[in-house]
Design a protein around this motif. Structure first.
Motif, PDB file in Angstrom:
ATOM      1  N   UNK A  36     -16.885  -9.496  -4.771  1.00  0.00           N
ATOM      2  CA  UNK A  36     -17.499 -10.697  -5.322  1.00  0.00           C
ATOM      3  C   UNK A  36     -17.556 -10.674  -6.833  1.00  0.00           C
ATOM      4  N   UNK A  37     -17.951  -9.539  -7.417  1.00  0.00           N
ATOM      5  CA  UNK A  37     -18.016  -9.449  -8.873  1.00  0.00           C
ATOM      6  C   UNK A  37     -16.630  -9.508  -9.491  1.00  0.00           C
ATOM      7  N   UNK A  38     -15.626  -8.949  -8.793  1.00  0.00           N
ATOM      8  CA  UNK A  38     -14.255  -9.019  -9.296  1.00  0.00           C
ATOM      9  C   UNK A  38     -13.772 -10.467  -9.381  1.00  0.00           C
ATOM     10  N   UNK A  39     -13.938 -11.218  -8.297  1.00  0.00           N
ATOM     11  CA  UNK A  39     -13.449 -12.590  -8.282  1.00  0.00           C
ATOM     12  C   UNK A  39     -14.281 -13.501  -9.168  1.00  0.00           C
ATOM     13  N   UNK A  40     -15.580 -13.211  -9.285  1.00  0.00           N
ATOM     14  CA  UNK A  40     -16.407 -14.012 -10.187  1.00  0.00           C
ATOM     15  C   UNK A  40     -15.941 -13.821 -11.632  1.00  0.00           C
ATOM     16  N   UNK A  41     -15.651 -12.572 -12.013  1.00  0.00           N
ATOM     17  CA  UNK A  41     -15.136 -12.315 -13.359  1.00  0.00           C
ATOM     18  C   UNK A  41     -13.776 -12.975 -13.552  1.00  0.00           C
ATOM     19  N   UNK A  42     -12.892 -12.830 -12.551  1.00  0.00           N
ATOM     20  CA  UNK A  42     -11.589 -13.471 -12.626  1.00  0.00           C
ATOM     21  C   UNK A  42     -11.715 -14.987 -12.719  1.00  0.00           C
ATOM     22  N   UNK A  43     -12.685 -15.550 -12.003  1.00  0.00           N
ATOM     23  CA  UNK A  43     -12.942 -16.987 -12.037  1.00  0.00           C
ATOM     24  C   UNK A  43     -13.307 -17.440 -13.452  1.00  0.00           C
ATOM     25  N   UNK A  44     -14.218 -16.716 -14.097  1.00  0.00           N
ATOM     26  CA  UNK A  44     -14.649 -17.065 -15.451  1.00  0.00           C
ATOM     27  C   UNK A  44     -13.482 -16.946 -16.436  1.00  0.00           C
ATOM     28  N   UNK A  45     -12.735 -15.858 -16.362  1.00  0.00           N
ATOM     29  CA  UNK A  45     -11.619 -15.644 -17.286  1.00  0.00           C
ATOM     30  C   UNK A  45     -10.509 -16.673 -17.065  1.00  0.00           C
ATOM     31  N   UNK A  46     -10.201 -16.955 -15.790  1.00  0.00           N
ATOM     32  CA  UNK A  46      -9.113 -17.881 -15.483  1.00  0.00           C
ATOM     33  C   UNK A  46      -9.439 -19.289 -15.944  1.00  0.00           C
ATOM     34  N   UNK A  47     -10.677 -19.720 -15.717  1.00  0.00           N
ATOM     35  CA  UNK A  47     -11.034 -21.066 -16.150  1.00  0.00           C
ATOM     36  C   UNK A  47     -11.188 -21.141 -17.662  1.00  0.00           C
ATOM     37  N   UNK A  48     -11.550 -20.020 -18.284  1.00  0.00           N
ATOM     38  CA  UNK A  48     -11.562 -19.994 -19.742  1.00  0.00           C
ATOM     39  C   UNK A  48     -10.173 -20.219 -20.301  1.00  0.00           C
ATOM     40  N   UNK A  49      -9.167 -19.556 -19.687  1.00  0.00           N
ATOM     41  CA  UNK A  49      -7.781 -19.754 -20.116  1.00  0.00           C
ATOM     42  C   UNK A  49      -7.324 -21.176 -19.827  1.00  0.00           C
TER      43      UNK A  49
END
Length: 315
Positions: A36-49
């Protein structure tokens, strides 16, 4: 060369994940918290990009007369049907993470990555069944090399099968099945959409699936502010953000075949880190098995290039 290095580094990032997961387990975090923490971090980074790409796209469109072509692909204006399709295509990668990371509870990380790499021949069989076409001799030889290399790399020749936990082996093989499905679905899901938006929506779908299976209590109980945020950030950075970006940069310039060869860098990186950081024993015979697996992965592309040089002219 810069495109080759880009894909190589993107693949090597995936090899880091199993070591980070084992370290996170050692600190007491469970499967739902880790994934969950992995995908949440990936979610934040991906939408930032994606947000950065959207701003750039609007600036470019504003500097041109008229509306830029394919604006939906450059500014992320997708229909909800398209968004749901991309989210569904991202679900198998979340399933892969759950199965792969859970297998690490039962088997060494060096064995788990080898089992995950069985997606190569599983994908061949899946394609053969779906197209009702038997694999050619090169594919059969590749499968034989992969299976033989797996036996060596897993240490079966030295220690037998008694050391392996059956549940862990099954989970590892199931992660290979789900990963092969992810490759099939991701390649067919709206390939014309900009990679930044494709990645963002696919990660969103995977994250929502994990949050349904494992409610994200770590977001509200303060656990995220502990060491979990470090592990989640590293997993999200090296597993859900950097590789898709580097692949989007390099693969269009070097081709899928060469990308498949460079993708094999994940295996030795994972085994190497398991040996040096997790202190898992990897014998010389097991390293030989890793080399055989890498040969099996690269053989189809090498044979294709050889046949092209012999019968199709010079490259």
């Amino acid at each position: 060369m810069k495109y080759v290095i880009s894909v190589f580094l993107g693949s090597a990032c995936y090899g880091i994940l199993s070591t980070i997961v084992v370290l996170a387990y050692g600190r007491g975090y469970d499967l739902g918290e880790v994934v969950g923490s992995q995908l949440f971090t990936g979610f934040v980074l991906a939408w930032g990009l994606a947000l950065i790409m959207k701003i750039r796209g609007k600036r470019r469109a504003g500097g041109q007369s008229g509306q830029a072509p394919n604006a939906s692909n450059t500014t992320g204006r997708l229909k909800w049907k398209q968004r749901l399709l991309l989210m569904a295509a991202g679900t198998p990668t979340a399933i892969t993470g759950l199965l792969y990371y859970e297998s690490l509870h039962y088997i060494p990380a060096s064995l788990a990555i080898i089992l995950l790499f069985q997606f190569t021949w599983i994908g061949v069989l899946t394609q053969a069944v779906s197209q009702r076409k038997s694999p050619n001799r090169i594919m059969v030889s590749t499968i034989a090399l992969l299976l033989g290399g797996t036996v060596l790399a897993a240490g079966i020749m030295e220690q037998g099968t008694g050391q392996f936990n059956g549940i862990g082996v099954i989970l590892g093989l199931l992660s290979a099945v789900s990963y092969s499905l992810f490759i099939i679905f991701s390649g067919k899901a709206l390939p014309s959409v900009h990679p930044a938006y494709r990645s963002a929506w696919m990660i969103t779908g995977g994250m929502l699936f994990v949050f349904i299976c494992f409610p994200p209590t770590f977001l509200f109980n303060g656990l995220l502010m502990s060491d979990l945020i470090l592990y989640g950030f590293l997993l999200g950075l090296f597993g859900a953000f950097i590789p898709p970006v580097l692949f989007a940069v390099g693969v269009p310039h070097i081709g899928e075949g060469m990308a498949g060869i460079l993708g094999a860098s994940e295996l030795p990186v994972a085994v190497l880190l398991s040996s040096f950081i997790l202190n898992e024993h990897v014998s010389a015979l097991q390293w030989a098995g890793v080399a055989v697996v890498l040969l099996g992965i690269t053989m189809p592309e090498l044979m294709k290039r050889r046949n092209y040089i012999l019968f199709g002219g010079r490259q």
